[in-house]
Enzyme design. Structure first.
Site, PDB file in Angstrom:
ATOM      1  N   LYS A 275      10.127  48.438  -0.080  1.00  0.00           N
ATOM      2  CA  LYS A 275       9.303  48.168  -1.515  1.00  0.00           C
ATOM      3  C   LYS A 275       8.318  47.203  -1.129  1.00  0.00           C
ATOM      4  O   LYS A 275       8.744  46.085  -0.923  1.00  0.00           O
ATOM      5  CB  LYS A 275      10.307  47.886  -2.487  1.00  0.00           C
ATOM      6  CG  LYS A 275       9.789  47.810  -4.011  1.00  0.00           C
ATOM      7  CD  LYS A 275       8.902  46.719  -4.400  1.00  0.00           C
ATOM      8  CE  LYS A 275       8.339  46.456  -5.677  1.00  0.00           C
ATOM      9  NZ  LYS A 275       7.420  45.230  -5.859  1.00  0.00           N
TER      10      LYS A 275
ATOM     11  N   GLU B 137      15.599  36.266   4.032  1.00  0.00           N
ATOM     12  CA  GLU B 137      14.757  35.131   4.444  1.00  0.00           C
ATOM     13  C   GLU B 137      14.030  34.717   3.239  1.00  0.00           C
ATOM     14  O   GLU B 137      12.833  35.104   2.888  1.00  0.00           O
ATOM     15  CB  GLU B 137      13.966  35.966   5.661  1.00  0.00           C
ATOM     16  CG  GLU B 137      13.121  34.754   6.416  1.00  0.00           C
ATOM     17  CD  GLU B 137      11.826  34.207   6.146  1.00  0.00           C
ATOM     18  OE1 GLU B 137      11.653  33.589   5.199  1.00  0.00           O
ATOM     19  OE2 GLU B 137      11.191  35.086   6.736  1.00  0.00           O
TER      20      GLU B 137
ATOM     21  N   CYS C 200       6.042  31.721   5.550  1.00  0.00           N
ATOM     22  CA  CYS C 200       7.312  31.069   5.173  1.00  0.00           C
ATOM     23  C   CYS C 200       7.922  29.607   6.164  1.00  0.00           C
ATOM     24  O   CYS C 200       8.151  28.566   5.920  1.00  0.00           O
ATOM     25  CB  CYS C 200       8.564  31.942   5.279  1.00  0.00           C
ATOM     26  SG  CYS C 200       8.247  32.930   3.846  1.00  0.00           S
TER      27      CYS C 200
ATOM     28  N   GLU D 271       7.140  23.591  -2.217  1.00  0.00           N
ATOM     29  CA  GLU D 271       6.557  24.471  -1.178  1.00  0.00           C
ATOM     30  C   GLU D 271       5.188  25.040  -1.665  1.00  0.00           C
ATOM     31  O   GLU D 271       5.047  25.644  -2.550  1.00  0.00           O
ATOM     32  CB  GLU D 271       7.283  25.782  -0.924  1.00  0.00           C
ATOM     33  CG  GLU D 271       6.892  26.593   0.275  1.00  0.00           C
ATOM     34  CD  GLU D 271       7.672  27.717   0.875  1.00  0.00           C
ATOM     35  OE1 GLU D 271       7.440  28.207   1.681  1.00  0.00           O
ATOM     36  OE2 GLU D 271       8.380  28.258  -0.137  1.00  0.00           O
TER      37      GLU D 271
END
Length: 476
Positions: free
Chosen positions: A177, A250, A284, A382
């Protein structure tokens, strides 16, 4: 900055091959120009059910090929991706925004090839646990069955391969997906890989949140691999609980880098810059908080500014660009808000900070922010974009405490002229990976995963293969 650049005719044919001819469709726009890239299917939960059923049916024969047969197919798939590399890179550049050159689109497609080959060739032998003449016990890893892979928009092709390559190597079938922002890239990649795989083994379902929720909770799916935000990861944990799925997550990071006082500012500036600004900061495991000792603080700021000034930002198909736009308006607005909060707090903008007005594309200029407090939102949240806060510290204990002060811990780095001293500091940092004099350098042979709320489970290498299998002890 946002000049439209024509794609070659070969690319047009490639795009046409993945364009649906019927059903619901979504128009995908180029984040650099606002122009149309193509049409992506909008699959439904019913489509997902068909894909899962096909995956269930295809998996036993695939598992029966054994490691040798599956590895051979993956190596052929890697060759197929390599043959289509330029068309894949151009599609990726237009849909995601990243430039062709630098550590960007061509680099990403090349990494897909490398990870496919690594997953195919890393040995995984049965382990003899006990063999004392009376008892013999061996540890084997058997296929899970169907694996669901839910990917992000920042590295859509590469992270999809990170998920599907080890899953396939271990004898599983996979339903992917992709992000709703970058479905074309993943559909195209899967089309190329599927040239070398049995029908039904690998499917891409390009749908909305309802599709992702059903995949995470589907009783026929034995494992979910997810790369994305911590909030979404928590939702997947909840969705997967009733079926006791295995998970590799993750999740979000806010990686810290610590520059020790003995570092050479000029020598490390280039690697510091790309550790933070690879993919325009949309990574990331990018460097998102930089802690610099007061003795060399001004020098590091100056050297980083010089590197930033020499890194052109523009349309991804322009061969001179090495930095591109943010992929979507939501992310642009987040970066803009956080930099504005830093300005209003009195932080010093060394470069950037003022996005162009009334121009197409989500371009945010490369931004360095100095003299900023550690609790400023640009540091504590972040940012996931091309804005780096640089925080001054006085003692190493202070720097380590600030680096460890958040509830995430994907990656981190320590920068020093003395690698042994850097490793001692690295051992004190709460992160899944701590790099020395580099940041974000992943390797298909080296396990990778997060600490704290940056997720759990390992990818890459032998440990990554094991994570896509069910351990079985044969005793006797």
């Amino acid at each position: 900055m946002t000049t439209e650049v024509a794609a070659p005719s070969g690319y047009d044919a490639f795009l046409a091959a993945i364009t649906p001819t019927s059903g619901l469709m979504k128009t995908i726009l180029d984040p650099a120009t606002g122009g149309v890239v193509g049409e992506a299917p909008v699959h439904s939960v019913a489509d997902l059910e068909h894909a899962v059923a096909a995956a269930v049916a295809a998996q036993p024969a695939w598992a029966g090929l054994g490691h040798e047969g599956r590895s051979a197919a993956l190596l052929r798939a890697a060759d197929a991706v390599e043959r289509s590399a330029e068309d894949l890179a151009r599609l990726l550049s237009r849909e995601q925004g990243k430039p062709l050159n630098g550590p960007n689109a061509r680099f990403e497609v090349g990494s897909c090839v490398a990870w496919l080959r690594a997953a195919a060739t890393i040995p995984l032998e049965a382990e003899t646990i006990v063999d004392d003449g009376q008892t013999r016990a061996e540890l084997h890893y058997r296929p899970i069955g169907v694996v669901g892979a839910i990917g992000p928009w920042n590295w859509p092709m590469m992270i999809t391969v990170w998920q599907i390559a080890p899953a396939l190597r271990m004898g599983n079938s996979v339903v992917v997906k992709p992000s709703e922002y970058t479905p074309l890239s993943v559909l195209a990649l899967a089309k190329v890989i599927n040239e070398e795989l049995p029908e039904g083994l690998l499917s891409v379902i390009s749908g909305g949140r309802d599709v992702g929720e059903r995949l995470a909770g589907h009783p026929a799916v034995g494992k979910i691999m997810f790369t994305g935000s911590t909030a979404t990861g928590k939702a997947i944990i909840k969705s997967s609980a009733d079926t006791v799925k295995r998970l590799t997550l993750e999740l979000g990071g806010n990686d810290a880098g610590i520059v020790l006082p003995d570092a050479d500012p000029k020598a490390i500036a280039q690697d510091l810059f790309w550790g933070a600004f690879i993919n325009s900061g949309q990574t990331c495991a990018a460097l998102k908080r930089l802690y610099v000792h007061e003795d060399i603080y001004d020098a590091v700021c100056e050297e980083l500014g010089a590197v930033a000034a020499a890194a052109p930002m523009g349309n991804g198909l322009d061969e001179t660009s090495v930095l591109g736009p943010l992929q979507n308006k939501q992310q642009f607005d987040i970066v803009n808000r956080l930099v504005d909060s830093a300005k209003h707090s009195g932080a010093r903008i060394l470069t950037g900070g003022n996005p162009p007005q009334e121009q197409p594309g989500y371009f945010y200029p490369t931004t360095l922010v100095a003299d900023i407090d550690n609790d400023n939102p640009l540091v504590a949240e972040e940012q996931f974009g091309p804005a780096l806060p640089i925080i001054k510290y006085s003692t190493v204990n202070e720097a380590v405490a600030m680096a460890n002060g958040l509830d995430v811990g994907l990656g981190a780095s320590v920068w020093s002229s003395d690698p042994a001293a850097a490793r001692k500091v690295a051992a004190r940092i709460q992160a899944g990976t701590v790099w020395i004099n580099k940041h974000g350098a992943v390797d298909p042979r080296i396990p990778f995963g997060g600490a704290k709320q940056s997720g759990y489970g390992l990818e890459f290498g032998v440990e990554g293969l094991k994570a896509l299998g069910v351990p079985q002890i044969i005793n006797g």
